[in-house]
Design an enzyme around this catalytic site. Structure first.
Site, PDB file in Angstrom:
ATOM      1  N   GLY A  12       0.787  -1.221   0.000  1.00 11.11           N
ATOM      2  CA  GLY A  12       0.000   0.000   0.000  1.00 11.11           C
ATOM      3  C   GLY A  12       0.816   1.266   0.000  1.00 11.11           C
ATOM      4  N   ARG A  13       2.115   1.146   0.253  1.00 10.55           N
ATOM      5  CA  ARG A  13       2.990   2.320   0.245  1.00 10.55           C
ATOM      6  C   ARG A  13       4.415   1.941  -0.175  1.00 10.55           C
ATOM      7  NH1 ARG A  13       5.664   3.567   5.561  1.00 10.55           N
ATOM      8  NH2 ARG A  13       5.553   1.687   6.801  1.00 10.55           N
ATOM      9  N   ASP A  45      -2.367   7.364   2.602  1.00  9.80           N
ATOM     10  CA  ASP A  45      -1.645   8.258   1.697  1.00  9.80           C
ATOM     11  C   ASP A  45      -0.411   7.612   1.085  1.00  9.80           C
ATOM     12  OD1 ASP A  45       0.298   8.315   3.707  1.00  9.80           O
ATOM     13  OD2 ASP A  45      -0.221  10.323   4.403  1.00  9.80           O
ATOM     14  N   GLY A  46      -0.031   6.417   1.572  1.00  8.16           N
ATOM     15  CA  GLY A  46       1.102   5.704   0.988  1.00  8.16           C
ATOM     16  C   GLY A  46       2.447   6.306   1.287  1.00  8.16           C
ATOM     17  N   ASP A  85       1.774 -11.283   7.097  1.00 10.53           N
ATOM     18  CA  ASP A  85       2.340 -10.534   5.975  1.00 10.53           C
ATOM     19  C   ASP A  85       3.713  -9.974   6.309  1.00 10.53           C
ATOM     20  OD1 ASP A  85       0.414  -8.949   7.646  1.00 10.53           O
ATOM     21  OD2 ASP A  85       1.327  -7.274   6.591  1.00 10.53           O
ATOM     22  N   ASN A  86       4.161 -10.151   7.551  1.00 11.37           N
ATOM     23  CA  ASN A  86       5.511  -9.755   7.944  1.00 11.37           C
ATOM     24  C   ASN A  86       6.384 -10.980   8.249  1.00 11.37           C
ATOM     25  OD1 ASN A  86       4.871  -7.045   7.736  1.00 11.37           O
ATOM     26  ND2 ASN A  86       4.328  -6.839   9.894  1.00 11.37           N
TER      27      ASN A  86
END
Length: 493
Positions: free
Chosen positions: A93-94, A126-127, A253-254
């Site tokens: 997402g960023r 906002d990424g 996801d980590n």
């Protein structure tokens, strides 16, 4: 005139071999990229041109403003369990994977921009990133590398000339991260949850070719891949615990397939030994507390097993569950073996004894009761092994509380017949004197927010040689002053 060689020699296998696993994307344009940290040794290791990158052109590349020749910028898709709840689509997402290079040792390495702006996976964010979390990841990742813990690395940090709001206005920044890959447990979960078995198989074959190529012709390669990931994670988490590291956000996801530490968000190192230590502001239940990290790693690996069942035995789900469960059940003993071996090294022991675990747990119980600094105590035990226990004892509220344990340990060392000075030398080689002390990290990050990067650079310089006592670095080996108070960290996204 001879043309300049490209700054990067990209070979982008993920973009080439896995269409449908990402969205091609470009970084957001930023007004004033400025290179504030650049990892020259890592650039050389990657076969890059440090002088060519330590320039305004390099800053533009690291800010995502300029795409270097051969790049294939993309946002990867993945899912994940976050604090136990499943999100079927997360993704970068960023962040943007700009490409892959083959380093000087023949290893394939991802180069990713983190904080480069919104992507289709941003979910309304906002990424962007701000200078504090970017530099925290740079500092802690490089510290872990020096501590010999598998980790992603930081190649560069740039400021963007923007003001980003995170509990107030902060300077915008972007990190360039280097990884063996960005394949995660959550990457497999994404396709498994969608029932896309063909893509799941394609992903698993890609992971094997990248991380375990010797399994390519193995008839049970998907089970064997799972076995390798279990083994890598067991070794990694033991190393975290041995150096006193708390990741803080061990979501699936980590959790990498490669066995590297990734995503240094609300992470910290323990000062006073506390198995319940939690630093993350969002970990209200203590799910990822220091002592729970092995159990949570096994929980994450169970989620990977679930994702791989359709590959392990497509014709017999019960058999697939049995096979995967058998591999998962190995995790506690694998972890325990790595931890015991690491503790023996930390305490100068070269042989195994059936009572070792009791000896180690007895020491940790004393440290917990006495609220003793974990890193300093092990470092000073090296001097105790050489006949000078006073500095180790002085770390305890009641120094006499350590004496019975010291006698047991000395007896154990005497059975091995080792020269005391040699024991100390070996202990000093594995017990760091310098770690990223939380108060020193915060001091450096606070200065950076005002544009002063000298404390960050000094801290990085100290952390390059964590096992060697260096004149002038004494303050970096000391625990936080009482006035520092309880410590809390934030993801910074």
């Amino acid at each position: 005139m001879t043309a300049k060689p490209p700054l990067f020699q990209f070979d982008n296998s993920y973009a080439r071999e896995l269409p449908g696993f990402y969205v091609a994307w470009e970084g957001a344009k930023v007004p004033a990229p400025e290179l504030v940290l650049f990892n020259r040794p890592l650039a050389k290791e990657l076969g890059l041109d440090p002088d060519g990158l330590a320039t305004p052109d390099g800053a533009a590349i690291f800010a995502g403003v300029k795409s270097p020749d051969g790049a294939s910028p993309l946002a990867q898709v993945y899912a994940g369990h976050q604090f136990g709840g499943f999100s079927p689509q997360l993704g970068d997402g960023r962040a943007l994977l700009i490409g892959e290079v083959i380093d000087g040792n023949g290893r394939r390495r991802d180069i990713q921009l983190k904080g480069s702006g919104p992507t289709p996976f941003s979910r309304g964010g906002d990424g962007k990133a701000v200078i504090g979390p970017v530099l925290r990841e740079y500092i802690v990742g490089e510290a872990m590398q020096a501590l010999k813990v598998p980790t992603t690395r930081a190649l560069a940090a740039v400021t963007t000339g923007e003001t980003i709001y995170r509990e107030g206005p902060k300077p915008g920044a972007i990190l360039t991260r280097v990884a063996a890959s960005h394949l995660r447990v959550g990457t497999f979960q994404y396709f498994a949850a969608r029932g896309e078995t063909d893509k799941l198989r394609q992903l698993a074959d890609y992971a094997i070719s990248r991380h375990d190529p010797d399994l390519a012709d193995n008839g049970n390669r998907y089970l064997e891949l799972y076995r390798r990931v279990v083994e890598r994670q067991a070794a990694l988490i033991a190393q975290w615990v041995l150096v006193g590291f708390v990741h803080g956000v061990m979501n699936t996801d980590n959790t990498t397939i490669s066995g590297e530490t990734i995503d240094y968000g609300p992470c910290a190192f323990i000062d006073a030994y506390d198995p319940e230590a939690v630093y993350s502001s969002i970990d209200l239940s203590g799910r990822y507390a220091y002592r729970r990290q092995p159990k949570m790693a096994q929980w994450n690996l169970a989620r990977l097993a679930e994702a791989l069942l359709a590959l392990i035995d497509p014709d017999d789900l019960d058999k697939a569950v049995e096979l995967a469960s058998s591999e998962l059940a190995r995790f506690p003993e694998l972890y325990r073996a790595h931890w015991l071996a690491g503790m023996r090294e930390k305490l100068g022991l070269q042989t195994e004894d059936e009572d070792d675990e009791k000896l180690f747990e007895a020491l940790l119980a004393i440290l917990r009761e006495q609220k003793t600094d974990y890193t300093l105590l092990f470092r000073r035990l090296g001097k105790a092994a050489a006949g000078a226990p006073e500095q180790a004892r002085d770390l305890l509220v009641d120094p006499t509380a350590l004496d019975p344990w010291l006698a047991r340990w000395r007896e154990r060392l005497e059975k091995e017949g080792q020269a005391p000075d040699l024991v100390r030398s070996r202990m000093d080689a594995v017990n760091p004197v310098y770690i990223p002390r939380n108060h020193k990290v915060e001091e450096a990050l606070s200065a950076a927010e005002t544009g002063d990067y000298a404390p960050v650079k000094k801290l990085l310089d100290v952390l390059k040689t964590p096992f060697t006592e260096t004149p002038g670095f004494e303050a970096y080996a000391e625990p936080a002053p009482v006035s520092f108070g309880p410590y809390e960290t934030f993801c910074g996204t």
